[in-house]
Design a protein around this motif. Structure first.
Motif, PDB file in Angstrom:
ATOM      1  N   ARG A   1      47.368  12.898  22.824  1.00  0.00           N
ATOM      2  CA  ARG A   1      46.515  12.809  24.018  1.00  0.00           C
ATOM      3  C   ARG A   1      45.037  12.808  23.629  1.00  0.00           C
ATOM      4  O   ARG A   1      44.199  12.262  24.354  1.00  0.00           O
ATOM      5  CB  ARG A   1      46.780  13.988  24.950  1.00  0.00           C
ATOM      6  N   ASN A   2      44.724  13.428  22.505  1.00  0.00           N
ATOM      7  CA  ASN A   2      43.342  13.495  22.049  1.00  0.00           C
ATOM      8  C   ASN A   2      42.942  12.311  21.177  1.00  0.00           C
ATOM      9  O   ASN A   2      41.852  12.294  20.611  1.00  0.00           O
ATOM     10  CB  ASN A   2      43.120  14.802  21.280  1.00  0.00           C
ATOM     11  N   LYS A   3      43.826  11.332  21.093  1.00  0.00           N
ATOM     12  CA  LYS A   3      43.562  10.133  20.292  1.00  0.00           C
ATOM     13  C   LYS A   3      42.874   9.047  21.105  1.00  0.00           C
ATOM     14  O   LYS A   3      42.164   8.209  20.546  1.00  0.00           O
ATOM     15  CB  LYS A   3      44.890   9.618  19.732  1.00  0.00           C
ATOM     16  N   PHE A   4      43.071   9.051  22.407  1.00  0.00           N
ATOM     17  CA  PHE A   4      42.563   7.975  23.275  1.00  0.00           C
ATOM     18  C   PHE A   4      41.638   8.512  24.359  1.00  0.00           C
ATOM     19  O   PHE A   4      42.109   8.887  25.431  1.00  0.00           O
ATOM     20  CB  PHE A   4      43.739   7.227  23.917  1.00  0.00           C
ATOM     21  N   PRO A   5      40.344   8.553  24.129  1.00  0.00           N
ATOM     22  CA  PRO A   5      39.604   8.258  22.898  1.00  0.00           C
ATOM     23  C   PRO A   5      39.644   9.440  21.944  1.00  0.00           C
ATOM     24  O   PRO A   5      40.075  10.535  22.338  1.00  0.00           O
ATOM     25  CB  PRO A   5      38.180   7.996  23.423  1.00  0.00           C
ATOM     26  N   PRO A   6      39.187   9.253  20.683  1.00  0.00           N
ATOM     27  CA  PRO A   6      39.306  10.321  19.688  1.00  0.00           C
ATOM     28  C   PRO A   6      38.463  11.552  20.027  1.00  0.00           C
ATOM     29  O   PRO A   6      37.256  11.452  20.216  1.00  0.00           O
ATOM     30  CB  PRO A   6      38.816   9.656  18.388  1.00  0.00           C
ATOM     31  N   LYS A   7      39.149  12.680  20.115  1.00  0.00           N
ATOM     32  CA  LYS A   7      38.472  13.957  20.365  1.00  0.00           C
ATOM     33  C   LYS A   7      38.689  14.867  19.156  1.00  0.00           C
ATOM     34  O   LYS A   7      39.441  14.540  18.243  1.00  0.00           O
ATOM     35  CB  LYS A   7      38.993  14.587  21.649  1.00  0.00           C
ATOM     36  N   ILE A   8      38.031  16.007  19.163  1.00  0.00           N
ATOM     37  CA  ILE A   8      37.979  16.885  18.002  1.00  0.00           C
ATOM     38  C   ILE A   8      39.364  17.186  17.402  1.00  0.00           C
ATOM     39  O   ILE A   8      39.548  17.068  16.182  1.00  0.00           O
ATOM     40  CB  ILE A   8      37.245  18.201  18.335  1.00  0.00           C
ATOM     41  N   PRO A   9      40.385  17.580  18.195  1.00  0.00           N
ATOM     42  CA  PRO A   9      41.690  17.875  17.574  1.00  0.00           C
ATOM     43  C   PRO A   9      42.270  16.696  16.799  1.00  0.00           C
ATOM     44  O   PRO A   9      42.782  16.873  15.688  1.00  0.00           O
ATOM     45  CB  PRO A   9      42.570  18.250  18.776  1.00  0.00           C
ATOM     46  N   TYR A  10      42.187  15.498  17.371  1.00  0.00           N
ATOM     47  CA  TYR A  10      42.719  14.332  16.658  1.00  0.00           C
ATOM     48  C   TYR A  10      41.871  14.005  15.432  1.00  0.00           C
ATOM     49  O   TYR A  10      42.410  13.632  14.374  1.00  0.00           O
ATOM     50  CB  TYR A  10      42.770  13.113  17.583  1.00  0.00           C
ATOM     51  N   ILE A  11      40.560  14.141  15.546  1.00  0.00           N
ATOM     52  CA  ILE A  11      39.675  13.866  14.410  1.00  0.00           C
ATOM     53  C   ILE A  11      39.998  14.796  13.243  1.00  0.00           C
ATOM     54  O   ILE A  11      40.084  14.369  12.084  1.00  0.00           O
ATOM     55  CB  ILE A  11      38.201  14.003  14.837  1.00  0.00           C
ATOM     56  N   ILE A  12      40.184  16.083  13.550  1.00  0.00           N
ATOM     57  CA  ILE A  12      40.555  17.039  12.494  1.00  0.00           C
ATOM     58  C   ILE A  12      41.907  16.663  11.906  1.00  0.00           C
ATOM     59  O   ILE A  12      42.108  16.719  10.684  1.00  0.00           O
ATOM     60  CB  ILE A  12      40.582  18.474  13.062  1.00  0.00           C
ATOM     61  N   TRP A  13      42.849  16.254  12.765  1.00  0.00           N
ATOM     62  CA  TRP A  13      44.182  15.862  12.308  1.00  0.00           C
ATOM     63  C   TRP A  13      44.107  14.666  11.360  1.00  0.00           C
ATOM     64  O   TRP A  13      44.920  14.541  10.430  1.00  0.00           O
ATOM     65  CB  TRP A  13      45.053  15.544  13.516  1.00  0.00           C
TER      66      TRP A  13
END
Length: 363
Positions: free
Chosen positions: A251-263
């Motif tokens: 869910r944090n990938k679209f658009p990229p948010k902090i949790p996905y960026i860290i992942w």
């Protein structure tokens, strides 16, 4: 100049990872546990932007010519897809029934249920696809679901080459600006802009960092430091957001948010660690995929749609992990065959355009 097989190898592995992601998140929603689907995102699309940065230069003419060729190849593909989708619907209506087609499309889930099907071609859909508005292709829903990457790629490549050409001494400043904007959007989510701004802010930073890494390698002493930073960021993420954030990575990938960026940091660090360190000296199945990555990217959208029709009847008859491995292997095989067909379609399309060019050229 000798081709760097590491780039092809990394592109090939990234493409195989994308096929696995789409195996897990599309048809896999019916049988693959959420934990496995999240872990599939470890090696994700950010790798392509980093690799694009490594292989890009400041030559505007060369870059724009490459983008133009890609746009034409893309248009040839979506034209082929448009008629494939249309003729399948006409076949279904003429030889079976609307109810049969509706039952066929229900295999993809309730989200893709169709109430009515027109016998006339929906030319506006083809026009929208040409202009990168990805309205759904009913028969192959995964295709347009994965094309967001292409629009962002076009945008950030244009911005990237302009920065590399006109601001070569200020690349670090642009990286800092992109990171600052990404942090600003995340710290104040109410101002996170809609559209492509959030995507480009983060992925342009990845692109430019990749370009700064061209021809370089990370010192041995820095490798454990970088992985320690990634581990610290992951620990902070789970401490700050709670363990439930694990299930919200996509869910944090679209658009990229902090949790996905860290992942995504682990895969990016790994890519740069092995760059100019892991030597690939021979061609292989993986480097072949890397060399033809765009055709495999197109093909996996079709193949990931087709495997639905294996998943639905088999998901109750075998353990999920066996089915997952089986479907993934079949997906790769299908993508391999479809990509070969798409290359021939692309050659045919370019030949038609060349004939048109010669017929309309002013002598």
């Amino acid at each position: 100049m000798k081709r760097d097989l590491y780039i092809d190898f990394a592109k090939g592995l990234a493409t195989l990872s994308i096929i696995f992601i789409h195996t897990a998140f599309w048809s896999g929603q019916f049988y693959i546990p959420a934990e496995v689907r999240v872990f599939s995102l470890v090696f994700d699309v950010a790798l392509f932007y980093a690799l694009s940065g490594i292989t890009s230069g400041s030559n505007i003419e060369k870059t724009f010519y490459r983008l133009l060729k890609l746009q034409i190849t893309y248009m040839i593909f979506v034209t082929f897809l448009f008629f494939l989708d249309y003729f399948f619907k006409i076949f279904g209506l003429n030889f079976f029934s609307l109810e049969w087609l509706q039952n066929f499309y229900s295999t993809f889930g309730s989200k893709y249920t169709i109430n009515s099907i027109s016998t006339a071609p929906q030319w506006e859909n083809l026009g929208n696809w040409y202009l990168h508005q990805y309205t759904n292709a009913d028969t192959f829903p995964v295709v347009m679901g994965s094309f967001w990457y292409l629009k962002v790629y076009f945008i950030l490549t244009v911005f990237g080459v302009l920065i590399l050409r006109f601001f070569p001494k200020h690349i670090n400043w642009f990286i800092a600006l992109c990171i600052a904007l990404t942090l600003l959007f995340n710290i104040f989510p109410e101002i996170y802009p809609e559209g492509q701004v959030g995507y480009v802010a983060f992925y342009l930073a990845v692109f430019l960092i990749g370009n700064r890494m061209k021809g370089k390698n990370i010192p041995d002493k820095m490798i454990p430091v970088l992985y320690a930073c990634v581990a610290a960021a992951l620990i902070w993420m789970f401490w700050h957001y709670g363990n439930e954030i694990f299930y919200k990575i996509n869910r944090n990938k679209f658009p990229p948010k902090i949790p996905y960026i860290i992942w995504a940091l682990f895969s990016l660090v790994t890519l740069f660690v092995f760059y100019n360190r892991l030597k690939i000296s021979k061609e292989s199945f993986v480097t072949y995929i890397g060399k033809n990555a765009i055709f495999f990217y197109f093909a996996q959208g079709i193949s990931s749609s087709l495997v639905y029709f294996l998943v639905v009847p088999l998901k109750e008859d075998m353990p999920w992990w066996i089915l997952m491995i089986l479907i993934y292997i079949i997906n790769i095989i299908l993508a391999f065959g479809i990509s070969a067909i798409l290359k021939k379609v692309d050659n045919f399309g370019w030949n038609i355009l060349e004939i048109v060019r010669k017929k309309t050229a002013i002598e």
